[in-house]
Each structure stands twice: as structure tokens, then as C-alpha cells.
Design an enzyme around this catalytic site. Structure first.
Site, PDB file in Angstrom:
ATOM      1  N   HIS A   1       0.835  -1.218   0.000  1.00  0.00           N
ATOM      2  CA  HIS A   1       0.000   0.000   0.000  1.00  0.00           C
ATOM      3  C   HIS A   1       0.868   1.267   0.000  1.00  0.00           C
ATOM      4  O   HIS A   1       0.515   2.271   0.627  1.00  0.00           O
ATOM      5  CB  HIS A   1      -0.938   0.037   1.206  1.00  0.00           C
ATOM      6  CG  HIS A   1      -1.935  -1.076   1.251  1.00  0.00           C
ATOM      7  ND1 HIS A   1      -3.207  -0.961   0.747  1.00  0.00           N
ATOM      8  CD2 HIS A   1      -1.850  -2.343   1.716  1.00  0.00           C
ATOM      9  CE1 HIS A   1      -3.856  -2.090   0.923  1.00  0.00           C
ATOM     10  NE2 HIS A   1      -3.052  -2.959   1.501  1.00  0.00           N
TER      11      HIS A   1
ATOM     12  N   ASN B   1     -10.353  -2.881   2.393  1.00  0.00           N
ATOM     13  CA  ASN B   1      -9.992  -2.913   0.977  1.00  0.00           C
ATOM     14  C   ASN B   1     -11.239  -2.736   0.120  1.00  0.00           C
ATOM     15  O   ASN B   1     -12.359  -2.777   0.636  1.00  0.00           O
ATOM     16  CB  ASN B   1      -9.362  -4.268   0.623  1.00  0.00           C
ATOM     17  CG  ASN B   1      -7.878  -4.338   0.958  1.00  0.00           C
ATOM     18  OD1 ASN B   1      -7.226  -3.323   1.202  1.00  0.00           O
ATOM     19  ND2 ASN B   1      -7.341  -5.536   0.966  1.00  0.00           N
TER      20      ASN B   1
ATOM     21  N   HIS C   1      -4.049   1.185  12.081  1.00  0.00           N
ATOM     22  CA  HIS C   1      -3.760  -0.035  12.838  1.00  0.00           C
ATOM     23  C   HIS C   1      -5.082  -0.725  13.160  1.00  0.00           C
ATOM     24  O   HIS C   1      -5.965  -0.110  13.768  1.00  0.00           O
ATOM     25  CB  HIS C   1      -3.018   0.359  14.121  1.00  0.00           C
ATOM     26  CG  HIS C   1      -2.531  -0.797  14.929  1.00  0.00           C
ATOM     27  ND1 HIS C   1      -2.525  -2.095  14.465  1.00  0.00           N
ATOM     28  CD2 HIS C   1      -2.020  -0.851  16.198  1.00  0.00           C
ATOM     29  CE1 HIS C   1      -2.032  -2.885  15.400  1.00  0.00           C
ATOM     30  NE2 HIS C   1      -1.726  -2.158  16.453  1.00  0.00           N
TER      31      HIS C   1
END
Ligand code: HDE
Length: 702
Positions: A72, A146, A337
Site C-alpha cells: 500500500h 480494501n 492499525h
């Protein structure tokens, strides 16, 4: 640590002197009046070490780069807010940002490609990251998702293997940002759990027209937990208001050269223009009592829960309305996170998720240079932060007092333990042997790729076949990988395998009997997610001297009123072209700096002299025939129709009065102030539908 400024910091803040005139200074605030020449001993003499300004300038520059994200790496970010529609989830979660009507929680979202380096092109075939940081009053919550609802592997221990396989090959670092190479397909052929995500990767979902036009998914099954500690399984979904749209593979390849920043630029420009992208957050809720009612394991991140089986309940909306001020400081330094949770949301035992909870903090320690990255402006919670963590690289906080431990009396017992609105891990009984073994319930690798394949429209299926043929066509024929992948496809569906095999010149494997075939899921076809809007679509108008400006104005006004962008493209790169009325029309772009691939539709206006020039210009003709080949709406009025014919557009066009709309080609012989309303209406309708999927263009050489 406490993130409100302490008295010493406040004293300094009060004493700060603004140099008032925006003067250039050193990092120590010393004003500089010359930064074009270094200090030297004599005009042509050696450069002197004592030039602290030059040394500071170059030293800082030497250290400007930080490691890019291992995956990413390339992304684009924006700020906005999330707002729940109502308190409908209040029985299920203690997370206030999901249940307080009218509460606008600030967010930062980062979209990304996965495999490419920071400098790679946007329009590669890849998964897109869709990571959201909610700055809630209960602390930061990150939903790191995603644009596919499934992942390539089931257990996080396989992540380095998968990423190594898809990234450029280590001996020569080729290819950049591409899955079409030996190592990925070698891995896929041996690791069938990848197949479901691979089907998504070969589909149009991997080629988003815009970050603003793609869905997002939390992927894992998470858990909502209410104030009484009761849990319910949850899957998160983002649905874009602009619908789900994709590019065509050939366009992607062109755009990678014409405008490698295509998706980044699109997001940036839409927000700058006030067209704020919006998504609806939805949840699938599954009671714990239903955990084992599915023909797959809810903890398996390679499986979806079909929307027809468990509907997606709308929860709230997210609007992105502000671009970052500084790409590095915000988009690059943002640290997501999965373990950034707030009360009311918790994990499950998904073995992929459990790894992520370790990995994100670990990677940020090296990427952002130590343990204090939560002090960076983009990462700082809006909630009060107090703890006994101290020191470390780039400590931004001047903690007060002698105590940095719990329990203490010397610091007045602070910080104290909370007794309300606390994060408590969900209480779950865990009982088992210590083993290294994949659960039996994870071992169905084919029924959901088959469900995806069975749910595609004919054109989407054709694109999947073409994508497999392209990717495997780049795999060395001598490696033996191609037939191994086709064997795997045969276990999904024989027709799929046979069609891919035919394109590769391979013999199709014998048909095998299929044990499970689920009913198709219409929600999986993105053609079912096309709303009636042309908001932010881009229309190219081709013009040269003598163009019918009144006709353009009528059509452009209608298109712009509905939110579309209309660009005048001419043979010259700027200035104006003269019009049939004697006025001048401003040119937005020269044909040499743009491409039909960057637009959603083309309009060719009349004006005999303009048309005469356009038909003599190969680039203009190519622009039209290429857009036609890419299944885009093509419109022309008055003499402009001649340009379509010169471009090889063979569809029926208007030759008398009245607009004709056939095969996504919209024409009218009317012009100027008399330009037909029906023509404009048909053009708008065609742009709403985006592409003309059943147009036959195999013979068009563009
Ligand atoms: Fe990630 N992933 N991931 N991932 N991921 C990273 O974190 C990782 C996975 C996702 O815009 C890294 O800060 C492991 C699934 C996004 O900054 C890293 C596993 C999903 C982003 C990492 C996964 C994602 C990342 C790289 C398997 C979708 C970009 C730099 C166990 C639900 C966030 C960083 C941004 C980034 C690890 C699997 C999404 C290395 C170990 C599944 C959107 O920590």
C-alpha cells in the site's frame, strides 16, 4: 503522557514571535537573506564548512525520505466526517460515533494500491486499500479495509509469502506494480485459498474508474459489543453514492502513461471543486447463535456473507470534504492499525486479523522512526491522552512531574484508572490444544469463487477471461504454471477454464463434477450498482476554429448543471478558438496533452469549418474512434456527425429532424440555439449508464 499543552509549553507558546513577513529562516529561527549561493572562500574558491544554513538545508534534504509502506505504498488521502443516520445500532454497540444521531466524527481516509512502489501508476490491476481513521470522542478507531471483500490468504503467517510472490521478482525487481508475472501465478497455482480474491483481482473491481466510485469492505468478521457486554458478529461495508464504476483494461494501460496520477488527481480535483464524495456505511449483523449456520467459517477472510443471505443495514454516511495541506505530513505519515479499537467494537479469532493486530504497530515503529508517531498531527486522537509512556525518538510532549508509573502517590495517583466508557475485551471462552493446523472448516476453496463467477453479467465474465489470458500470457510458457492455474480454474468452473485455455492455446482439462453450487448473488455484479447520476463524469468536447459555440453552450450548460465536467479540447494547447458567431471560446486542453481514456464521453459539435479541421486531424479522429472502442457514449450534432463517420463509427446516425440514439451514439442535425432537448437528454442518459457494454468494437483498430 497528556496531549493538552502543559504550563511550560504554554509559557513558550505565549512568548513566540511571528516574524510577520514570512521571512525565510533556519530551523533555529535565524533569518536568512541569501539562499542561492553557498559561502565560499573567494568567488571561485572552496565552499566553507561554517555555512550552517547550506549544511542544514542539504542535510535535511538528505534525510527527507522515510521507508515506504511495504504494501500500500502509493496512496491518496482526504479528511471528512462520518455521521450515523440514527441510533439504530444502540442495542448492539457502545461505540458512540455509530449511535449518536447528528454527531459528526472527523475522519481521515487513505486509498491506495497495494503492490506498487510510491512512484508507480494508479491504474494498475490491483486491490485498492480503503483505510478510515475515525477520530472519535472515545479514542481513534481505524477501519483498515480494501475494495474487495475477501483476502488472498487465510492465515497471516502466509502474508510474507503472498506479498513476496506478487511484488516485483527479487533478482531483477521486475515487474513494477503488476501481478502478471511468474511468481504470483506460481503461488496461486499451489495455494488454492487465493482463488476467490484472485477472481476479484481479475474482475473489473481491480480497475476502479475513481476512488470515489468503489466499494469498501472491512473484510474480516468483527464483533460489535453493547454496554452490557453482549456481542454480535459484524461485517462492514462502504457503498459509494456515485455507484461502482471501472475502467477498461486497455484504458488503464494507456492512462498509466498519460496520467499516472489519474485516481489521485480525480479525488483531489473532485474535493477542490466541492463535489464531495460520499459513502454509506452498512453492516451485516450475525447473531452469535448463528455462527455455525453458514456453509463456510465466519472466521475465514476468503469468504463473503452474501448480501441476499444477510442484508446490509445502512448505518450512516461518510463525506470527504477536505484535501490534506501537505502530502507527506498527512497522507504519508498517517498510521492505521487494526488494533485501534474503541469501546463497542472488537475482534474475532480470524487468524488473518490476529496477525494484522501485531503487524501494523510493528511496521510503523520502523516506518515512522520510533514509538511516538501517535503524536503526529494526522495520528493524534481528539480524545484526551494520558499515560506513563515516556521518551523515545521524536518525543513531542513535555511530561510533568516525577512519576511515570502506576500506582503512585507522588503524582496524586494520576493518571487514574477509568471507571466509565472503558474498553473491555470481549469475554470469550477459549479452549483448545496448541496446534499448527488449518481448521477443516476453512478448506473449501472453490465454492465462493464459483459463486462470484456465476454472479457476473456476460460482459463482466468476458473481462475476467480476458484478464486471466493477459496475466497468464505474461507467465513463462516453459514454467508449467499456465496449465496448473487452468487446472485450478477448472475446479471453479469448467466453462471458465475452457475459455481461458482457448485463449492461451492450451487444451481444456476434462470437466469435473462440482459438489456445491450456490445461487448467484446479484449484489456481486457491479452493473447492479449504477445509480442515475452523471455527477463528476468528464465530457470531452472537440473543437476547432469556426465551431458552433451556441450548440456547445446549450449542451455544456445542461451537463454542468448535473455536475459533469466539460473540457474543450482543441488542436492548440491553450488560448481560444474562434466561433461561428465571431466570439472566442476558451480552450481547456490541447489534444497533444490528453487522451480519450481520461474522459467518460465525447461530444463533437457542428460548425462546418471546425469539422473540416477535425476530420483532417489524425489525433482528433483517433480520439473519437478510441472512445468508441472503449464503449463510451459518443455524441455529435450538426456537421459534427461527419467526424464520427471519419472515425469509423458505423452506428446509425440522424439524417433528418429529430435526435437518434443508437448503440450509445447520439446524434442530431439540429444546431446552435435550436439544439434538440431530446439530443441532450439522450446524451445525459448515456453518460449515466457509463458504458455501452453490448457495443461490438472488435474491428475498431484504436
Ligand atoms: Fe494490511 N498491511 N496486512 N491488509 N493493509 C499494511 O501497514 C498486513 C490486510 C491494508 O493506507 C501495512 O502501515 C498483514 C487485509 C490497508 O496506510 C502492514 C496482513 C486488508 C493498508 C500490513 C494484512 C489489509 C495496509 C503496510 C495479513 C484488508 C494501508 C504499511 C495478516 C482488510 C493502510 C502499514 C494505509 C497496510 C500488514 C492483510 C488492508 C505491513 C500482516 C486483509 C488498506 O502492516
Amino acid at each position: 503522557m497528556n496531549n493538552t499543552p502543559n504550563p511550560k509549553q504554554q509559557q513558550l507558546e505565549g512568548a513566540r514571535v511571528d516574524n510577520g513577513k514570512g521571512y525565510l529562516t533556519t530551523q533555529q529561527g535565524v533569518r536568512i537573506d541569501h539562499t542561492d549561493d553557498a559561502l565560499t572562500a573567494g568567488e571561485r574558491g572552496p565552499t566553507l564548512l561554517e555555512d550552517f544554513h547550506a549544511r542544514e538545508k542539504v542535510t535535511h534534504f538528505d534525510h527527507e525520505r522515510i521507508p515506504e509502506r511495504v504494501v500500500h505504498a502509493r496512496g491518496a488521502g482526504a479528511y471528512g466526517y462520518f455521521e450515523p443516520y440514527d441510533d439504530g445500532l444502540a442495542d448492539f454497540t457502545a461505540a458512540k460515533f455509530l449511535t449518536t444521531p447528528g454527531l459528526r466524527t472527523p475522519v481521515f481516509v487513505r486509498f491506495s494500491t497495494v503492490a506498487g512502489s510510491r512512484g508507480s501508476a494508479d491504474t494498475v490491476r490491483d486491490v485498492r486499500g480503503f483505510a478510515t481513521k475515525f477520530y472519535t470522542e472515545q479514542g481513534n478507531y481505524d477501519l483498515v479495509g480494501n475494495n474487495f471483500p475477501v483476502f488472498f490468504i487465510q492465515d497471516g503467517i502466509k502474508f510474507p509469502d503472498f506479498v513476496h510472490a506478487v511484488k516485483p521478482e527479487p533478482h531483477n525487481e521486475i515487474p513494477q506494480a503488476a501481478s502478471a508475472h511468474n511468481t504470483l501465478w506460481d503461488f496461486v497455482s499451489l495455494q488454492p485459498e487465493t482463488l476467490h480474491a484472485i477472481m476479484w483481482l481479475m474482475s473489473d473491481r481491480a480497475l476502479p474508474r475513481s476512488y470515489r466510485m468503489m466499494q469498501g469492505f472491512g473484510v474480516h468478521t468483527f464483533r460489535l459489543v453493547n454496554a452490557s457486554g453482549q456481542g454480535v458478529f459484524v461485517k462492514f461495508h462502504w457503498k459509494p453514492l456515485l455507484g461502482v464504476h471501472s475502467l477498461i483494461w486497455e484504458e488503464c494501460q494507456q492512462i498509466a502513461g498519460k496520467d499516472p496520477d489519474f485516481n489521485r488527481r480525480d479525488l483531489w480535483e473532485a474535493i477542490e471543486a466541492g463535489h464531495y464524495p460520499e459513502w454509506e456505511l452498512g453492516v451485516q449483523l450475525i447473531p452469535e447463535s448463528d455462527e455455525f449456520d453458514f456453509p463456510f467459517d465466519l472466521l475465514d477472510a476468503t469468504k463473503i456473507v452474501p448480501e441476499e443471505r444477510v442484508p446490509v443495514l445502512p448505518v450512516g454516511r461518510m463525506v470527504l470534504d477536505r484535501n490534506p495541506d501537505n502530502f507527506f505530513a498527512e497522507t504519508e505519515q498517517v498510521a492505521f492499525h487494526t488494533a485501534n479499537l474503541v469501546p463497542g467494537i472488537d475482534f474475532t479469532n480470524d487468524p488473518l486479523l490476529q496477525f494484522r493486530n501485531f503487524s501494523y504497530l510493528d511496521t510503523q515503529l520502523i516506518r515512522l522512526g520510533g514509538p511516538n508517531f501517535a503524536h503526529l498531527p494526522v495520528n493524534r486522537p481528539i480524545a484526551d491522552v494520558r499515560n506513563n509512556q515516556r521518551d523515545g525518538y521524536s518525543q513531542h510532549t513535555i511530561a510533568q512531574g516525577p512519576t511515570s508509573y502506576y500506582k503512585n502517590t507522588l503524582g496524586g495517583g494520576c493518571p487514574a484508572l477509568a471507571d466509565e466508557d472503558v474498553f473491555r475485551h470481549y469475554t470469550e471462552r477459549v479452549d483448545g490444544h496448541k496446534i499448527r493446523r488449518r481448521a477443516e472448516s476453512f478448506k473449501d476453496y472453490y465454492s465462493q469463487p464459483r459463486l462470484f463467477w456465476d454472479s457476473m453479467s456476460a460482459v463482466e465474465a468476458e473481462h475476467i477471461v480476458a484478464a486471466f489470458a493477459f496475466e497468464l500470457g505474461k507467465v513463462g510458457p516453459e514454467t508449467g504454471i499456465r496449465p496448473r492455474v487452468v487446472e485450478q480454474l477448472n475446479l471453479i468452473d469448467h466453462d471458465l477454464a475452457a475459455r481461458v485455455a482457448a485463449k492461451l492455446g492450451l487444451t481444456a482439462p476434462a470437466e469435473v463434477s462440482i459438489d456445491v453450487r450456490h445461487a448467484p448473488s446479484p449484489a456481486l455484479s457491479q452493473l447492479n450498482a449504477v445509480p442515475h447520476t452523471i455527477d463528476t463524469r468528464r465530457i470531452a468536447v472537440l473543437a476547432a476554429g469556426g465551431v458552433d459555440v451556441r450548440g456547445i453552450e446549450r449542451a455544456a450548460a445542461a451537463l454542468r448543471r448535473l455536475g459533469a465536467t466539460v473540457d474543450i479540447i482543441s488542436t492548440v494547447g491553450g488560448g481560444t478558438v474562434w466561433c461561428d458567431t465571431g466570439h472566442e471560446l476558451a480552450v481547456d486542453l490541447g489534444i497533444n496533452t490528453t487522451s480519450s481514456a481520461l474522459y467518460d464521453a465525447v461530444l463533437v459539435p457542428g460548425g462546418a469549418e471546425s469539422v473540416e479541421q477535425l476530420t483532417q486531424d489524425g489525433s482528433m479522429i483517433h480520439f473519437v474512434s478510441e472512445a468508441y472502442k472503449h464503449l463510451k457514449p459518443i455524441a455529435a450534432f450538426g456537421a459534427g456527425i461527419d467526424v464520427l463517420q471519419a472515425a469509423g463509427v458505423r452506428t446509425r446516425v440522424a439524417n433528418g429532424s429529430g435526435a437518434v440514439s443508437d448503440d450509445g451514439v447520439i446524434t442530431s442535425r439540429t444546431s446552435g440555439d435550436d439544439l434538440d432537448d431530446a439530443f441532450i437528454g439522450a446524451l445525459v442518459g448515456a453518460v449515466e449508464r457509463h458504458r455501452v457494454w453490448d457495443r461490438v468494437t472488435d474491428m475498431i483498430p484504436a
